[in-house]
Scaffold this motif. Structure first.
Motif, PDB file in Angstrom:
ATOM      1  N   GLU A 132       0.771  -1.155  -0.032  1.00  0.00           N
ATOM      2  CA  GLU A 132      -0.040  -0.023   0.204  1.00  0.00           C
ATOM      3  C   GLU A 132       0.832   1.266  -0.060  1.00  0.00           C
ATOM      4  N   HIS A 133       2.249   1.017  -0.141  1.00  0.00           N
ATOM      5  CA  HIS A 133       3.074   2.182  -0.225  1.00  0.00           C
ATOM      6  C   HIS A 133       3.171   3.053   0.894  1.00  0.00           C
ATOM      7  N   ARG A 134       2.882   2.159   2.101  1.00  0.00           N
ATOM      8  CA  ARG A 134       2.801   3.086   3.431  1.00  0.00           C
ATOM      9  C   ARG A 134       4.137   2.867   4.056  1.00  0.00           C
ATOM     10  N   TYR A 135       5.461   3.280   3.579  1.00  0.00           N
ATOM     11  CA  TYR A 135       6.718   2.819   3.802  1.00  0.00           C
ATOM     12  C   TYR A 135       6.983   3.430   5.107  1.00  0.00           C
ATOM     13  N   VAL A 136       6.600   4.481   5.781  1.00  0.00           N
ATOM     14  CA  VAL A 136       6.985   4.842   7.064  1.00  0.00           C
ATOM     15  C   VAL A 136       6.483   3.920   7.971  1.00  0.00           C
ATOM     16  N   GLU A 137       5.123   3.556   7.970  1.00  0.00           N
ATOM     17  CA  GLU A 137       4.805   2.496   8.693  1.00  0.00           C
ATOM     18  C   GLU A 137       5.399   1.311   8.505  1.00  0.00           C
ATOM     19  N   ALA A 138       5.798   0.722   7.315  1.00  0.00           N
ATOM     20  CA  ALA A 138       6.349  -0.426   7.151  1.00  0.00           C
ATOM     21  C   ALA A 138       7.682  -0.384   7.733  1.00  0.00           C
ATOM     22  N   ASP A 139       8.468   0.507   7.617  1.00  0.00           N
ATOM     23  CA  ASP A 139       9.665   0.687   8.279  1.00  0.00           C
ATOM     24  C   ASP A 139       9.949   0.374   9.886  1.00  0.00           C
ATOM     25  N   ARG A 140       8.744   0.985  10.285  1.00  0.00           N
ATOM     26  CA  ARG A 140       8.736   1.162  11.919  1.00  0.00           C
ATOM     27  C   ARG A 140       8.219  -0.389  11.956  1.00  0.00           C
ATOM     28  N   HIS A 141       7.478  -1.069  11.314  1.00  0.00           N
ATOM     29  CA  HIS A 141       6.918  -2.361  11.680  1.00  0.00           C
ATOM     30  C   HIS A 141       7.946  -3.270  11.468  1.00  0.00           C
ATOM     31  N   PHE A 142       8.725  -3.339  10.600  1.00  0.00           N
ATOM     32  CA  PHE A 142       9.635  -4.250  10.260  1.00  0.00           C
ATOM     33  C   PHE A 142      10.796  -4.278  11.348  1.00  0.00           C
ATOM     34  N   THR A 143      11.069  -2.830  11.716  1.00  0.00           N
ATOM     35  CA  THR A 143      12.175  -2.472  12.704  1.00  0.00           C
ATOM     36  C   THR A 143      11.882  -3.065  13.883  1.00  0.00           C
ATOM     37  N   ASP A 144      10.437  -2.753  14.316  1.00  0.00           N
ATOM     38  CA  ASP A 144       9.967  -3.383  15.712  1.00  0.00           C
ATOM     39  C   ASP A 144      10.133  -4.987  15.745  1.00  0.00           C
ATOM     40  N   LEU A 145       9.593  -5.582  14.483  1.00  0.00           N
ATOM     41  CA  LEU A 145       9.688  -7.083  14.495  1.00  0.00           C
ATOM     42  C   LEU A 145      11.122  -7.542  14.454  1.00  0.00           C
ATOM     43  N   ALA A 146      12.024  -6.932  13.869  1.00  0.00           N
ATOM     44  CA  ALA A 146      13.391  -7.354  13.789  1.00  0.00           C
ATOM     45  C   ALA A 146      14.067  -7.339  15.159  1.00  0.00           C
ATOM     46  N   HIS A 147      13.907  -6.048  15.968  1.00  0.00           N
ATOM     47  CA  HIS A 147      14.094  -6.087  17.431  1.00  0.00           C
ATOM     48  C   HIS A 147      13.702  -7.169  18.255  1.00  0.00           C
ATOM     49  N   ARG A 148      12.514  -7.488  17.990  1.00  0.00           N
ATOM     50  CA  ARG A 148      11.924  -8.376  18.870  1.00  0.00           C
ATOM     51  C   ARG A 148      12.333 -10.139  18.709  1.00  0.00           C
ATOM     52  N   LEU A 149      12.707 -10.055  17.347  1.00  0.00           N
ATOM     53  CA  LEU A 149      13.210 -11.473  16.883  1.00  0.00           C
ATOM     54  C   LEU A 149      14.700 -11.665  17.398  1.00  0.00           C
ATOM     55  N   ARG A 150      15.376 -10.331  17.412  1.00  0.00           N
ATOM     56  CA  ARG A 150      16.944 -10.391  17.866  1.00  0.00           C
ATOM     57  C   ARG A 150      16.956 -10.829  19.191  1.00  0.00           C
ATOM     58  N   ASP A 151      15.826 -10.609  20.083  1.00  0.00           N
ATOM     59  CA  ASP A 151      16.027 -10.888  21.495  1.00  0.00           C
ATOM     60  C   ASP A 151      15.479 -12.079  21.615  1.00  0.00           C
ATOM     61  N   VAL A 152      15.043 -12.958  20.761  1.00  0.00           N
ATOM     62  CA  VAL A 152      14.868 -14.575  20.934  1.00  0.00           C
ATOM     63  C   VAL A 152      15.879 -15.316  20.448  1.00  0.00           C
ATOM     64  N   ASP A 153      16.823 -15.883  21.514  1.00  0.00           N
ATOM     65  CA  ASP A 153      17.695 -16.892  21.233  1.00  0.00           C
ATOM     66  C   ASP A 153      17.573 -17.822  19.999  1.00  0.00           C
ATOM     67  N   ASP A 154      16.527 -18.600  20.179  1.00  0.00           N
ATOM     68  CA  ASP A 154      16.238 -19.674  19.162  1.00  0.00           C
ATOM     69  C   ASP A 154      15.304 -19.215  18.076  1.00  0.00           C
ATOM     70  N   ALA A 155      15.164 -18.126  17.686  1.00  0.00           N
ATOM     71  CA  ALA A 155      14.262 -17.540  16.606  1.00  0.00           C
ATOM     72  C   ALA A 155      14.662 -18.171  15.429  1.00  0.00           C
ATOM     73  N   ASP A 156      13.611 -18.436  14.492  1.00  0.00           N
ATOM     74  CA  ASP A 156      14.007 -18.924  13.360  1.00  0.00           C
ATOM     75  C   ASP A 156      14.945 -17.944  12.427  1.00  0.00           C
ATOM     76  N   PRO A 157      15.976 -18.373  12.057  1.00  0.00           N
ATOM     77  CA  PRO A 157      16.958 -17.285  11.276  1.00  0.00           C
ATOM     78  C   PRO A 157      16.167 -16.863   9.930  1.00  0.00           C
ATOM     79  N   SER A 158      15.360 -17.455   9.383  1.00  0.00           N
ATOM     80  CA  SER A 158      14.818 -16.973   8.038  1.00  0.00           C
ATOM     81  C   SER A 158      13.959 -15.832   8.493  1.00  0.00           C
TER      82      SER A 158
END
Length: 382
Positions: free
Chosen positions: A300-326
């Motif tokens: 939907e070309h909502r790039y600001v929201e998408a960046d915030r969304h993916f950044t938050d998800l990346a940070h959450r997965l980074r804190d999980v030791d056995d998160a799926d690398p994919s």
């Protein structure tokens, strides 16, 4: 005329102004008979005898409510000028609106800390022998005492339908606070327990997402149409870290039809289960859902929201030791595509090249996600 220093009923000496409610001004006062600090709400308008009788009867009913998360009512009376007043326990504050404003938004743990006792208080109100409907639940009316206990306050437009009492209202009047009013309130329908469920759902949405479910812009007719017809944006779009079970409950509470909303008891029990459950790392399905939400935002070309969304998800997965690398790679890939969408070509291209190498090392050359990222790199290199 200033009322500071005045004594109400020869007993309550006004010491300062605390704020304003729907139908009056709230003051701090010293109860000289019992030597304690109290809050006094003095009605702005002098009601007619019939409405005053209703006001007094409802105050009597609310005084019978005994719950640690409902503000206690101590007394009711008339000032020398004839204005009615009600005396309540004094709360140190702040309210949840202030907490949310200072923090931007609250996380799920913080929100559940306040949501569970508020929902329990609603069970008490709704299941009382003479049920009480608040009708104006909002963050400003959920106030902390000195110990940090949250309490429901300001019953200025509450209703006691089984007693046929509605304080200071007329049939068909639309009362409440726009951002937290239910569809039936906007229509001017008679209040029901489901009204409070909708408002509490809107409160939880606002605390977690940093703002209410729908924007209240335009005149009353426009707002009414929006509340009755528009679906709120999925809360996981605005706050990806919200657990799926909590998101599902909140959207159920925001159902347009009162009959489709859960009861206060169901809400309380579900919130309690979520609050007491052991912390669980993001599941594969929850992560996949979050990735799909991000892809939807990109589409939907909502790039600001998408960046915030993916950044938050990346940070959450980074804190999980056995998160799926994919999943970690996919979240970073979403961040890169968001940056391209925002026009940050140089930074995004540099990150994309590094991500290809990282993805190949973590997943192997033949992994579908690696092939997708390489194909995206080829497209950007042309």
């Amino acid at each position: 005329m200033s009322i500071e220093g005045a004594r109400l009923a020869g007993r309550y000496r006004i010491t300062g102004r605390l704020g304003a409610g729907g139908h009056g001004t709230v003051y701090a006062a010293h109860d000289q008979r019992l030597n304690r600090l109290v809050a006094v709400k003095l009605l702005i308008d002098d009601p007619d005898p019939e409405l005053l009788a209703r006001f007094q009867r409802e105050a009597e009913i609310l005084a019978m409510i005994r719950h640690p998360n409902v503000v206690a009512i101590f007394d009711i009376g008339r000032h020398d000028d004839g204005s009615a007043f009600v005396v309540m326990e004094h709360l140190a504050g702040p309210d949840l609106a202030h907490l949310q404003f200072e923090a931007g938004s609250l996380n799920a743990t913080q929100t559940l800390r306040y949501a569970v006792p508020v929902a329990d208080a609603l069970v008490c109100l709704h299941e009382h022998p003479t049920p009480v409907i608040h009708r104006d639940l909002k963050p400003q009316n959920l106030v902390l005492d000195g110990d940090g206990t949250v309490k429901i306050c300001d019953f200025g437009i509450s209703a006691v339908p089984e007693a046929m009492l509605t304080r200071l209202t007329r049939p068909g009047m639309v009362l409440g606070t726009a951002a937290y009013m239910s569809p039936e309130q906007w229509r001017g329908d008679d209040p029901d327990r489901a009204t409070d469920i909708y408002s509490l759902g809107a409160v939880l949405y606002a605390l977690l997402a940093g703002g209410p479910p729908l924007k209240m812009e335009g005149g009353p007719a426009t707002c009414a149409r929006r509340v009755n017809n528009d679906a709120p944006e999925p809360i996981v779009v605005r706050s990806p870290a919200v657990p799926p079970e909590l998101a599902e409950l909140i959207h159920g509470m925001l159902a347009k039809s009162p009959a489709a909303r859960p009861t206060a008891r169901t809400v309380r029990d579900t919130l309690h289960a979520l609050a007491t459950a052991a912390p669980v790392r993001p599941t594969e399905s929850a992560t996949d859902s979050a990735l799909r939400v991000g892809d939807l935002l990109l589409g939907e070309h909502r790039y600001v929201e998408a960046d915030r969304h993916f950044t938050d998800l990346a940070h959450r997965l980074r804190d999980v030791d056995d998160a799926d690398p994919s999943a970690r790679i996919a979240a970073e890939f979403g961040r890169v595509r968001s940056r391209f969408g925002l026009g940050e070509e140089a930074v995004a291209a540099f990150r994309l090249v590094r991500l290809v190498a990282r993805a190949q090392a973590a997943l192997g050359d033949d992994h579908p996600l690696v092939r997708e990222i390489r194909a995206y790199l080829d497209t950007r290199s042309r």
